[in-house]
Design a protein around this motif. Structure first.
Motif, PDB file in Angstrom:
ATOM      1  N   ARG A  50       0.608  -0.981   0.046  1.00  0.00           N
ATOM      2  CA  ARG A  50       0.470   0.303  -0.223  1.00  0.00           C
ATOM      3  C   ARG A  50       0.678   1.252  -0.155  1.00  0.00           C
ATOM      4  O   ARG A  50       2.003   1.317   0.356  1.00  0.00           O
ATOM      5  N   GLN A  56       0.068  10.274   0.448  1.00  0.00           N
ATOM      6  CA  GLN A  56      -1.046  10.750   0.851  1.00  0.00           C
ATOM      7  C   GLN A  56      -1.315  11.758   1.034  1.00  0.00           C
ATOM      8  O   GLN A  56      -2.571  12.968   0.588  1.00  0.00           O
ATOM      9  N   SER A  78     -12.926   1.343  -0.645  1.00  0.00           N
ATOM     10  CA  SER A  78     -12.660  -0.315  -1.334  1.00  0.00           C
ATOM     11  C   SER A  78     -13.654  -0.770  -2.278  1.00  0.00           C
ATOM     12  O   SER A  78     -13.511  -1.109  -3.086  1.00  0.00           O
ATOM     13  N   ASN A 264      -0.346  -4.403  -7.540  1.00  0.00           N
ATOM     14  CA  ASN A 264      -0.165  -3.750  -6.678  1.00  0.00           C
ATOM     15  C   ASN A 264      -0.346  -2.352  -7.512  1.00  0.00           C
ATOM     16  O   ASN A 264      -1.418  -1.815  -6.399  1.00  0.00           O
ATOM     17  N   ARG A 268      -3.037   0.448  -6.932  1.00  0.00           N
ATOM     18  CA  ARG A 268      -2.898   2.141  -6.864  1.00  0.00           C
ATOM     19  C   ARG A 268      -3.126   3.696  -7.845  1.00  0.00           C
ATOM     20  O   ARG A 268      -4.208   4.149  -7.223  1.00  0.00           O
ATOM     21  N   TRP A 283      -6.767   1.050   3.244  1.00  0.00           N
ATOM     22  CA  TRP A 283      -5.037  -0.075   1.855  1.00  0.00           C
ATOM     23  C   TRP A 283      -5.219  -1.083   2.202  1.00  0.00           C
ATOM     24  O   TRP A 283      -5.002  -2.170   1.925  1.00  0.00           O
TER      25      TRP A 283
END
Length: 290
Positions: A50, A56, A78, A264, A268, A283
């Motif tokens: 993540r 972020q 999610s 992954n 993202r 995440w």
């Protein structure tokens, strides 16, 4: 341009975008397909995970509130992300995705080592054959296999467009380069580490070229060489096979952990590209299936 070692001037086109480790959100944390931690460096072989909290936080200063979030009401981020993936014909389920990613790497690796370039159909058919017993048992459907695979197809491969004259791309040089640089470990460890119901899987070293087999059968029935309508303007020979779009692994994919990481990162990127920003805990919950 086409993947290294191809020895051609033809350009390779990726359906999503060029995907390299350095383009991801930041340094690694646990979570996602492959689990584990790893540092985010070009040509690294760490597992995907993540995004960090500082990324972020930085993003929040440069982006307005996500339109997906503002219109979603009480839906969890999610769940919004799952919808975004479905719109891309993709699917993420923790255990299932890890198993399909593992099998896709092994089938793709064996195809690459034997011929360099291969068709999507050959890869897909090879994966289906490996998990066929699970499909028959009802553990998974072919559609779900394909949607789990789609994330890898979008993030781990170059797509090589056929030549105008219909001649076949030669993947010999790429196969040799890949064989030298790929991290070929003990397949049994990767497969034996899979949890139920993904036990007892076997990946053959020799994977049949599905497109060539179908063309030979069709030609034998008709008594002619390839005459597919999709091969207009092509040369002689088995045209359907030679006019197919071919795949080869990106230069930063040389082991199973690379596949997990790219897988992954794609998820993202799908979130960030839609201005959907999940917290670290969100995440973690998404990748763990919570």
């Amino acid at each position: 341009s086409a993947a290294g070692g191809a020895g051609t001037a033809h350009q390779a086109h990726h359906p999503h975008h060029e995907h390299h480790p350095s383009t991801g959100p930041g340094t690694g944390r646990a979570g996602g397909v492959g689990g584990g931690g790893g540092h985010h460096q070009p040509h690294s072989h760490g597992a995907g995970d993540r995004p960090p909290q500082h990324q972020q936080h930085r993003d929040s200063h440069h982006h307005p509130p996500a339109s997906a979030s503002s219109s979603s009401g009480s839906r969890a981020p999610s769940e919004i992300l799952k919808t975004l993936l479905r719109k891309k014909a993709c699917l993420y389920e923790p255990t299932t995705s890890h198993a399909i990613a593992t099998v896709t790497w092994l089938v793709g690796r064996n195809l690459t080592m034997s011929r360099g370039y291969f068709t999507r159909q050959s890869l897909q058919t090879g994966v289906h054959e490996v998990v066929d017993s699970k499909i028959i048992a009802g553990a998974i459907t072919r559609t779900k296999v394909n949607r789990c695979m789609q994330i890898i197809l979008n993030s781990c491969f170059h797509y090589i467009i056929p030549r105008v004259d219909g001649s076949e791309e030669d993947g010999t040089a790429f196969s040799a380069e890949f064989t030298k640089t790929a991290r070929v470990g003990d397949d049994s460890i990767l497969l034996e580490s899979l949890p139920p119901p993904w036990t007892d899987l076997e990946v053959p070293m020799e994977i049949a070229d599905q497109d060539e087999e179908e063309e030979v059968v069709a030609s034998a029935k008709s008594g002619r060489r390839g005459t597919s309508s999709s091969a207009k303007g092509g040369g002689g020979g088995y045209i359907t096979s030679k006019r197919s779009v071919l795949l080869c692994f990106n230069e930063n994919v040389r082991c199973a952990q690379d596949v997990f990481r790219c897988h992954n990162e794609f998820i993202r990127d799908a979130a960030h590209g839609s201005n959907l920003h999940l917290t670290a805990e969100e995440w973690k919950s998404f990748f763990s299936g919570g």
